[in-house]
Design a protein around this motif. Structure first.
Motif: not given
Length: 318
Positions: A22-35
């Protein structure tokens, strides 16, 4: 353990393993620190208004929040964004058990047994095999970031051991309030306000779903359910289920992200999980101490990660 409790323990391990996908998918939507900042914001609100006041001193909440929330998860998210595979990340983070034992030995004087020391060497061998595999197929720098995250996790485990929170869920919710602003500040400085605003403006159901999963399902549900199990069963009964986390992590990454699992990676998994099992599940070696001092084993947990059995010396308070 009742069948329903056994199923709950497996479910938590599955949630924590799938969380990396899920984190990997989320990183397609947000910069990592913002996520990462949004994840902790969602984990803290509205739960912070429901769990009651903190039950430990603020110095421990702030310390664990900075080390676990900013350092550990910041490095994990940045490392995965830089190319560290989700499945391999779920496996490599298991080395936090070795870091915890080493730091506890140095800071708390908790001496590992010979079997635990052997387990550490086996686990480190697994990390070496994983490094060779990743060094030939992916960015080694991202791999080292996740190793750094595991080291930060070990520090946070020892800090949690010192804090001794009576309510694990209360502690984690309050800890989640600490990293939000530092992570947002780091995001603005390194990722830039333009990239952050673009990600927020493009927010869709999938991006929202990843935030809610890592915050509410993995953190609030996972940590709460694990603490509930630990209150009803010995740590030695519950802790082995944590070794299923990389199994679910690597399997879900292969299924949903198409990540390949090389023979070297299987070898690394066998060594690392076996070494961690020896390190965390073996009784601590008793040392010569005054009669008033008792040796026990404490389980410290940290968010979506595995519990770590840490040998601890409990001295009676004056």
């Amino acid at each position: 353990m009742r069948p329903s409790h056994l199923l709950l323990a497996v479910l938590v391990a599955a949630v924590w393993g799938v969380n990396f996908t899920v984190i990997e998918i989320g990183l397609d939507h947000f910069p990592p620190l913002l996520f990462s900042a949004l994840r902790f914001l969602a984990a803290a609100l509205p739960a912070v208004f429901l769990v009651g006041r903190p039950k430990v001193a603020w110095k421990w909440i702030v310390a664990v929040g900075l080390v676990l929330g900013v350092a550990k998860f910041g490095l994990v998210f940045v490392g995965m964004d830089a190319g560290m595979p989700a499945g391999l990340s779920s496996l490599v983070l298991q080395i936090q058990a070795v870091f915890t034992a080493v730091i506890a030995a140095a800071v708390l004087g908790e001496r590992p047994s010979r079997v635990q020391a052997l387990g550490m060497l086996v686990a480190l061998g697994g990390i070496g095999v994983a490094a060779v595999d990743e060094g030939t197929s992916g960015p080694l720098g991202a791999f080292l970031m996740v190793i750094g995250a595991a080291a930060a996790w070990g520090v946070s485990n020892v800090l949690t051991r010192k804090a001794s929170p009576p309510d694990a869920l209360n502690f984690m919710v309050w800890v989640s309030t600490v990293p939000v602003l530092p992570l947002l500040a780091l995001s603005l400085l390194t990722e830039g306000p333009a990239e952050d605003l673009a990600a927020l403006r493009a927010l869709d159901w999938q991006g929202t779903g990843t935030i809610l999963f890592v915050a509410w399902v993995s953190t609030v549900f996972g940590f709460g359910a694990w603490g509930w199990l630990l209150r009803r069963h010995p740590a030695s009964t519950v802790a082995p289920f944590s070794l299923l986390v990389p199994v679910f992590g690597m399997s879900s990454a292969a299924l949903f992200l198409g990540e390949s699992v090389t023979p070297l990676r299987w070898c690394a998994a066998a060594l690392l999980v076996g070494g961690v099992a020896l390190t965390t599940l073996t009784p601590a070696r008793r040392s010569t101490v005054p009669a008033a001092t008792a040796t026990v084993t404490v389980t410290v947990t940290a968010d979506e990660g595995e519990p770590v059995a840490v040998p601890a010396l409990l001295r009676p308070r004056p």
